[in-house]
Design a protein around this motif. Structure first.
Motif, PDB file in Angstrom:
ATOM      1  N   VAL A 140      -5.565  -3.221   0.766  1.00  0.00           N
ATOM      2  CA  VAL A 140      -4.470  -2.123   1.135  1.00  0.00           C
ATOM      3  C   VAL A 140      -4.887  -1.954   2.917  1.00  0.00           C
ATOM      4  CG1 VAL A 140      -4.389  -0.994  -0.988  1.00  0.00           C
ATOM      5  CG2 VAL A 140      -6.153  -0.527   0.567  1.00  0.00           C
ATOM      6  N   HIS A 141      -3.796  -1.445   3.339  1.00  0.00           N
ATOM      7  CA  HIS A 141      -3.774  -0.942   4.801  1.00  0.00           C
ATOM      8  C   HIS A 141      -3.414   0.564   4.895  1.00  0.00           C
ATOM      9  CE1 HIS A 141      -4.062  -1.424   9.240  1.00  0.00           C
ATOM     10  NE2 HIS A 141      -2.933  -0.932   9.065  1.00  0.00           N
ATOM     11  N   LEU A 142      -4.271   1.347   5.262  1.00  0.00           N
ATOM     12  CA  LEU A 142      -3.817   2.736   5.349  1.00  0.00           C
ATOM     13  C   LEU A 142      -3.514   3.117   6.960  1.00  0.00           C
ATOM     14  CD1 LEU A 142      -6.466   4.361   2.884  1.00  0.00           C
ATOM     15  CD2 LEU A 142      -4.158   3.190   2.599  1.00  0.00           C
ATOM     16  N   GLU A 143      -2.397   3.630   7.114  1.00  0.00           N
ATOM     17  CA  GLU A 143      -1.826   4.013   8.446  1.00  0.00           C
ATOM     18  C   GLU A 143      -1.624   5.545   8.461  1.00  0.00           C
ATOM     19  OE1 GLU A 143      -1.574   3.185  11.343  1.00  0.00           O
ATOM     20  OE2 GLU A 143      -2.358   1.029  11.186  1.00  0.00           O
ATOM     21  N   MET A 144      -1.891   6.284   9.295  1.00  0.00           N
ATOM     22  CA  MET A 144      -1.363   7.640   9.624  1.00  0.00           C
ATOM     23  C   MET A 144       0.163   7.972  10.148  1.00  0.00           C
ATOM     24  SD  MET A 144      -3.331  10.757  11.127  1.00  0.00           S
ATOM     25  CE  MET A 144      -3.633  10.407  12.719  1.00  0.00           C
ATOM     26  N   ALA A 145       1.060   8.496   9.192  1.00  0.00           N
ATOM     27  CA  ALA A 145       2.346   8.791   9.878  1.00  0.00           C
ATOM     28  C   ALA A 145       2.288  10.225  10.248  1.00  0.00           C
ATOM     29  CB  ALA A 145       3.427   8.303   8.942  1.00  0.00           C
ATOM     30  N   TYR A 146       3.054  10.229  11.401  1.00  0.00           N
ATOM     31  CA  TYR A 146       3.278  11.706  12.038  1.00  0.00           C
ATOM     32  C   TYR A 146       4.485  12.283  11.571  1.00  0.00           C
ATOM     33  CZ  TYR A 146      -0.636  10.187  15.110  1.00  0.00           C
ATOM     34  OH  TYR A 146      -1.884  10.124  15.320  1.00  0.00           O
ATOM     35  N   GLY A 147       5.182  12.061  10.403  1.00  0.00           N
ATOM     36  CA  GLY A 147       6.370  12.597  10.165  1.00  0.00           C
ATOM     37  C   GLY A 147       6.997  11.785   8.777  1.00  0.00           C
ATOM     38  N   LEU A 148       8.014  12.065   8.292  1.00  0.00           N
ATOM     39  CA  LEU A 148       8.751  11.554   7.214  1.00  0.00           C
ATOM     40  C   LEU A 148       9.812  10.623   7.646  1.00  0.00           C
ATOM     41  CD1 LEU A 148       8.204  13.862   4.269  1.00  0.00           C
ATOM     42  CD2 LEU A 148       6.654  11.834   4.578  1.00  0.00           C
ATOM     43  N   ASP A 149      10.419  10.946   9.016  1.00  0.00           N
ATOM     44  CA  ASP A 149      11.571  10.075   9.197  1.00  0.00           C
ATOM     45  C   ASP A 149      11.421   8.880   9.699  1.00  0.00           C
ATOM     46  OD1 ASP A 149      11.193  10.755  13.033  1.00  0.00           O
ATOM     47  OD2 ASP A 149       9.740  10.876  11.207  1.00  0.00           O
ATOM     48  N   THR A 150      12.502   8.046   9.869  1.00  0.00           N
ATOM     49  CA  THR A 150      12.431   6.634  10.169  1.00  0.00           C
ATOM     50  C   THR A 150      11.845   6.162  11.379  1.00  0.00           C
ATOM     51  OG1 THR A 150      14.664   6.671   9.387  1.00  0.00           O
ATOM     52  CG2 THR A 150      13.946   4.620  10.619  1.00  0.00           C
ATOM     53  N   ASP A 151      11.897   6.982  12.507  1.00  0.00           N
ATOM     54  CA  ASP A 151      11.068   6.478  13.590  1.00  0.00           C
ATOM     55  C   ASP A 151       9.702   6.586  13.426  1.00  0.00           C
ATOM     56  OD1 ASP A 151      13.553   6.343  15.078  1.00  0.00           O
ATOM     57  OD2 ASP A 151      13.378   8.463  15.696  1.00  0.00           O
ATOM     58  N   SER A 152       9.087   7.564  12.383  1.00  0.00           N
ATOM     59  CA  SER A 152       7.419   7.698  12.493  1.00  0.00           C
ATOM     60  C   SER A 152       7.142   6.499  11.569  1.00  0.00           C
ATOM     61  CB  SER A 152       7.124   8.962  11.739  1.00  0.00           C
ATOM     62  OG  SER A 152       7.394   9.972  12.466  1.00  0.00           O
ATOM     63  N   PHE A 153       7.941   5.957  10.647  1.00  0.00           N
ATOM     64  CA  PHE A 153       7.677   5.145   9.736  1.00  0.00           C
ATOM     65  C   PHE A 153       7.734   3.592  10.534  1.00  0.00           C
ATOM     66  CE2 PHE A 153       9.126   1.360   7.240  1.00  0.00           C
ATOM     67  CZ  PHE A 153       7.972   1.176   6.467  1.00  0.00           C
ATOM     68  N   MET A 154       8.620   3.604  11.380  1.00  0.00           N
ATOM     69  CA  MET A 154       8.679   2.357  12.207  1.00  0.00           C
ATOM     70  C   MET A 154       7.448   2.028  13.086  1.00  0.00           C
ATOM     71  SD  MET A 154      11.446   0.303  11.522  1.00  0.00           S
ATOM     72  CE  MET A 154      11.211  -0.496  13.193  1.00  0.00           C
ATOM     73  N   ARG A 155       6.988   3.350  13.442  1.00  0.00           N
ATOM     74  CA  ARG A 155       5.878   3.275  14.356  1.00  0.00           C
ATOM     75  C   ARG A 155       4.622   2.622  13.613  1.00  0.00           C
ATOM     76  NH1 ARG A 155       8.605   7.188  17.702  1.00  0.00           N
ATOM     77  NH2 ARG A 155       7.710   8.938  16.148  1.00  0.00           N
ATOM     78  N   ALA A 156       4.618   3.246  12.385  1.00  0.00           N
ATOM     79  CA  ALA A 156       3.602   2.926  11.523  1.00  0.00           C
ATOM     80  C   ALA A 156       3.473   1.483  11.140  1.00  0.00           C
ATOM     81  CB  ALA A 156       3.438   3.770  10.383  1.00  0.00           C
ATOM     82  N   PHE A 157       4.826   1.061  10.774  1.00  0.00           N
ATOM     83  CA  PHE A 157       5.071  -0.441  10.341  1.00  0.00           C
ATOM     84  C   PHE A 157       4.897  -1.348  11.520  1.00  0.00           C
ATOM     85  CE2 PHE A 157       8.224  -4.084  10.112  1.00  0.00           C
ATOM     86  CZ  PHE A 157       7.870  -4.529   8.862  1.00  0.00           C
ATOM     87  N   CYS A 158       5.109  -0.890  12.875  1.00  0.00           N
ATOM     88  CA  CYS A 158       4.673  -1.986  14.037  1.00  0.00           C
ATOM     89  C   CYS A 158       3.139  -1.764  14.176  1.00  0.00           C
ATOM     90  CB  CYS A 158       5.274  -1.464  15.311  1.00  0.00           C
ATOM     91  SG  CYS A 158       7.108  -1.408  15.216  1.00  0.00           S
TER      92      CYS A 158
END
Length: 294
Positions: A140-158
């Motif tokens: 597993v890899h845990l990242e902290m997302a700062y929101g539930l929008d697409t941009d926040s997830f894209m930054r976590a994915f990057c």
């Protein structure tokens, strides 16, 4: 008609016991077995029902008559019913493909929110757990997302792709942020393929995204289990303390290390047995003791 028994001269025994009423089998009168069965609150077995009947009646082949009624009793059917067994389907093909590195095929899911303090006089902020699970090594890899929008997830994915490598295939539910991320990746891929001179090299880096059916969490058993374990470890680490963004991120990394240290197989108590493999073996390429020694 009454039956003469060998107890007919036992005057201290009631008359109905010495001379029970003779009843035929498969007759509507014989259905009085139902009364004695219910009198035992449905918990009495066949022998207990027969014992209660013998105090007044003698039924021909009474044992079989009692068993037949127990099969018709709705309460006994519910009480003795066996739990349904889930028929396990074959594993999907994306879980059975071999890969030379971790997180080549991964699944992603969100959980939260976690409230963090920002300072005196500032409102608390909501942050979310973004979990990436490797389908091959169960890491597993845990990242902290700062929101539930697409941009926040894209930054976590990057951030995850930069440290773990770009995955070849992703699996997730049909959340709007995941669908939006897939559309952004497809749009970015088309633009770069059309404008880039390195078209042949970039084609191999296209991410294939698979969405599970809506309202079907049982399709996501691989990462739903990891999400539950991650939330449990994070809450055990944090407790009820007021935390900052830095402390929350540290708790995420500690939870990630604990989950990746779990054995993939059964671990015996014999110290001479081989050490079972853990996801950290695939991530670090060696045992944790050797990692600290070097």
């Amino acid at each position: 008609m009454r039956l003469d028994t060998r107890l007919q001269y036992a005057e201290f025994i009631p008359y109905d016991v010495r001379h029970p009423v003779l009843l035929p089998r498969k007759h509507w009168v014989t259905k009085l077995v139902k009364h004695y069965h219910e009198k035992g609150h449905y918990n009495s077995g066949t022998n207990q029902t027969l014992s209660s009947l013998s105090t007044k009646y003698w039924i021909i082949v009474a044992c079989e008559e009692t068993i037949e009624w127990e099969k018709e009793c709705a309460t006994c059917k519910r009480r003795k019913a066996k739990n349904a067994e889930q028929i396990m389907t074959p594993l999907p093909t994306n879980l059975l493909k071999l890969s030379l590195r971790s997180f080549a095929r991964a699944a992603v899911d969100f959980r939260g929110p976690f409230l963090t303090k920002q300072g005196r006089g500032k409102p608390w902020q909501k942050h979310y757990l973004c979990l990436f699970a490797c389908l091959a090594s169960c890491a597993v890899h845990l990242e902290m997302a700062y929101g539930l929008d697409t941009d926040s997830f894209m930054r976590a994915f990057c951030r995850t792709s930069n440290r773990r490598g770009l995955p070849e295939e992703m699996i997730s539910n049909s959340g709007t942020n995941f669908v939006g991320a897939n559309e952004e990746l497809c749009k970015l891929t088309r633009q770069m393929i059309e404008s880039s001179k390195l078209k042949e090299n970039f084609v191999n880096k296209v991410v294939k995204w698979t969405f599970n059916q809506s309202n079907a969490p049982h399709f996501s058993g691989v990462f739903e289990t990891m999400i539950k374990a991650a939330i449990r470890t994070i809450l055990a680490i944090l407790g009820n303390a007021d935390i900052t963004d830095e402390e929350l991120l540290t708790a995420f990394t500690e939870s990630e290390y604990l989950l990746n240290s779990r054995p993939s197989t059964y671990q015996t108590t014999d110290p001479e047995d081989d050490v079972p493999l853990t996801p950290n073996h695939f991530l670090f390429g060696q045992e944790e003791e050797d990692l600290y020694q070097k």
